[in-house]
Design a protein around this motif. Structure first.
Motif, PDB file in Angstrom:
ATOM      1  N   ASP A 126      43.579  43.335  47.686  1.00  0.00           N
ATOM      2  CA  ASP A 126      43.282  42.246  46.762  1.00  0.00           C
ATOM      3  C   ASP A 126      43.952  42.584  45.435  1.00  0.00           C
ATOM      4  O   ASP A 126      43.472  43.420  44.669  1.00  0.00           O
ATOM      5  CB  ASP A 126      41.769  42.117  46.590  1.00  0.00           C
ATOM      6  CG  ASP A 126      41.382  40.950  45.680  1.00  0.00           C
ATOM      7  OD1 ASP A 126      42.310  40.303  45.145  1.00  0.00           O
ATOM      8  OD2 ASP A 126      40.185  40.710  45.500  1.00  0.00           O
TER       9      ASP A 126
ATOM     10  N   SER B 159      42.954  39.143  42.423  1.00  0.00           N
ATOM     11  CA  SER B 159      42.639  37.717  42.606  1.00  0.00           C
ATOM     12  C   SER B 159      41.564  37.275  41.623  1.00  0.00           C
ATOM     13  O   SER B 159      40.592  38.003  41.373  1.00  0.00           O
ATOM     14  CB  SER B 159      42.157  37.460  44.032  1.00  0.00           C
ATOM     15  OG  SER B 159      43.151  37.773  44.978  1.00  0.00           O
TER      16      SER B 159
ATOM     17  N   THR C 143      38.643  34.769  46.499  1.00  0.00           N
ATOM     18  CA  THR C 143      39.073  35.740  47.520  1.00  0.00           C
ATOM     19  C   THR C 143      38.099  36.905  47.671  1.00  0.00           C
ATOM     20  O   THR C 143      37.734  37.271  48.801  1.00  0.00           O
ATOM     21  CB  THR C 143      40.487  36.257  47.187  1.00  0.00           C
ATOM     22  OG1 THR C 143      41.412  35.169  47.247  1.00  0.00           O
ATOM     23  CG2 THR C 143      40.924  37.331  48.178  1.00  0.00           C
TER      24      THR C 143
ATOM     25  N   ARG D 285      40.686  46.829  46.097  1.00  0.00           N
ATOM     26  CA  ARG D 285      40.728  45.923  44.952  1.00  0.00           C
ATOM     27  C   ARG D 285      41.549  46.551  43.830  1.00  0.00           C
ATOM     28  O   ARG D 285      41.248  47.627  43.346  1.00  0.00           O
ATOM     29  CB  ARG D 285      39.309  45.655  44.458  1.00  0.00           C
ATOM     30  CG  ARG D 285      39.216  44.885  43.135  1.00  0.00           C
ATOM     31  CD  ARG D 285      39.570  43.425  43.300  1.00  0.00           C
ATOM     32  NE  ARG D 285      39.470  42.709  42.007  1.00  0.00           N
ATOM     33  CZ  ARG D 285      39.694  41.417  41.847  1.00  0.00           C
ATOM     34  NH1 ARG D 285      40.002  40.665  42.892  1.00  0.00           N
ATOM     35  NH2 ARG D 285      39.587  40.859  40.665  1.00  0.00           N
TER      36      ARG D 285
END
Length: 447
Positions: free
Chosen positions: A92, A95, A99, A115
């Motif tokens: 990720d 985002s 999401t 993340r």
């Protein structure tokens, strides 16, 4: 030979080169597919058994809330030899939509979400892939697993692999001389005209080109559906993917220069969404063309490499230069039309300028040449895949020349962007789809 004959012959040569090359490409690709599969099986164990034992599916995600759930669920359902299951690593990349919530709702032992926050995030897909690669390399080393037995697959946020994709990749990677495999790309939302034309492009033209490159050992990696041994990536250092706008193309070139074998297979595929907005599609193709231009810095290394033969080098150079050759041909054809118009307007002051009957004859040839390749590829699509009606394929074939003109516009825009140093890009918009069912729970963690 008079100047008039020279202009006439040159013009017809340029026009006829496209349909002739189309027929040649179709013929070579069809003949090669039949023999290549047998050859791969025969050679697969010649250098030892390199069958992968561990799979990681990397999903780079930036604001993918409408598609990433289905992508992850589909990836978690893939299995390889001996029912080996794949771990799914979603990157990720900062985002700011829904999401993270979509990913948090998927509770599965083989799903790991990485993340990335600013300032590390949003530096391009290549940097996101590098972060995932370093994590997987660390996990592999800690587990004491040979990197030769670990494969990293890239499936975009809107991508879904065919059920046999890991089995087919494993079969190709049994040969230890092969370090990467690219699978065929298909379009899911081909109910719209732009989607149908893009599927015609990927399923037939790109497939035929990649099949021919497979024969010449010059397969190019795509951004979606590439599978690479961890050991091949480790040989390229801490950051195999670069900030190039087409990081996949550059990775393939670096692997070829490093002597890594890359194979292509059309017996497995990954599907993705088509871009069905003309403006966004032009923007996407401009990015691809600009990335192609950025890879020109490898020309010297390719020409001087002792690992790439002359025939293979010619195909690589053709691949890199083809957008620019098309742009130059367009300039030539436009100039020819301008000369013809001038002749009609000025009353033929020069003997080599065409007359009306010449233009009418040329117009008929031009129309035939323009539409002929698209209809050939439509028939190839129908023969190979049989998942679209002839009517829909012929409509896509009629629109194909306009689609190519859009590509030429993108090429000129790419040249302008590169010349002015513009590198920033907007995210490609995704379309909402019907939600897939949740993946079945694992009885045992087999990956």
């Amino acid at each position: 030979m008079t100047a008039g004959w020279f202009v006439l012959v040159a013009g017809y040569a340029v026009m006829l080169s496209w349909p002739i090359s189309t027929v040649a490409l179709v013929t070579l690709a069809v003949r090669y597919v039949a023999s290549r599969r047998r050859d791969v099986v025969a050679r697969s164990l010649r250098n030892g058994d390199g069958t992968p034992e561990h799979f990681w599916i990397i999903v780079p995600a930036l604001n993918e809330e409408v598609v990433v759930g289905n992508t992850v669920k589909a990836a978690l359902g893939l299995s390889g030899p001996g029912n080996t299951l794949a771990r799914v690593l979603v990157v990720d990349d900062g985002s700011d939509d829904g999401t993270p919530d979509v990913l948090a709702a998927i509770d599965h032992p083989r799903l790991h979400v990485m993340r990335r926050e600013l300032p590390e995030a949003r530096k391009g897909k290549g940097e996101a892939l590098n972060a995932a690669y370093r994590y997987i390399a660390e996990q592999t080393a800690q587990a004491g697993i040979s990197p030769d037995k670990v494969v990293l697959g890239i499936i975009d946020g809107d991508g879904q692999g065919s059920r046999n994709i890991l089995l087919e990749v494993s079969r190709m990677l049994r040969d230890t001389a092969i370090g990467a495999v690219q699978v065929q790309v298909r379009i899911r939302n081909r109910n719209k005209l732009l989607g149908a034309v893009q599927d015609l492009e990927f399923a037939t033209i790109v497939n035929a080109c990649q099949t021919l490159r497979d024969r010449l050992d010059t397969v190019g990696l795509g951004g979606n559906g590439q599978f690479t041994r961890l050991s091949a990536l480790l040989a390229l250092g801490d950051a195999p993917w670069s900030a190039c706008l087409v990081e996949d193309l550059e990775l393939g070139l670096r692997m070829h220069l490093d002597g890594v074998g890359i194979r292509y297979t059309s017996h497995a595929s990954v599907t993705q969404q088509a871009v069905v907005d003309v403006r966004r599609l032009t923007r996407q193709r401009t990015r691809w063309a600009q990335g192609n231009l950025q890879c020109a810095r490898y020309l010297r290394s390719l020409v001087t490499s002792k690992r790439i033969g002359l025939t293979s080098l010619a195909e690589v150079l053709h691949y890199l230069f083809s957008p620019w050759i098309n742009a130059l041909v367009t300039v030539f054809m436009t100039a020819a039309v301008a000369v013809a118009a001038a002749g009609l307007a000025l009353g033929h002051p020069f003997p080599f300028l065409p007359r009306w009957h010449d233009l009418l004859a040329s117009a008929g040839v031009w129309l035939g040449v323009t539409w002929f390749p698209g209809f050939v590829w439509a028939l190839v699509h129908r023969y190979r895949l049989r998942d679209e009606t002839v009517r829909r394929l012929f409509i896509a074939a009629l629109a194909y020349p306009a689609f190519l003109l859009l590509g030429l516009v993108a090429t000129y825009r790419a040249i302008a962007r590169q010349a002015t140093g513009r590198q920033a890009w907007a995210k490609t918009e995704r379309l909402a789809e019907e939600e897939l069912p949740a993946p079945a729970p694992d009885l045992a963690l087999a990956a």
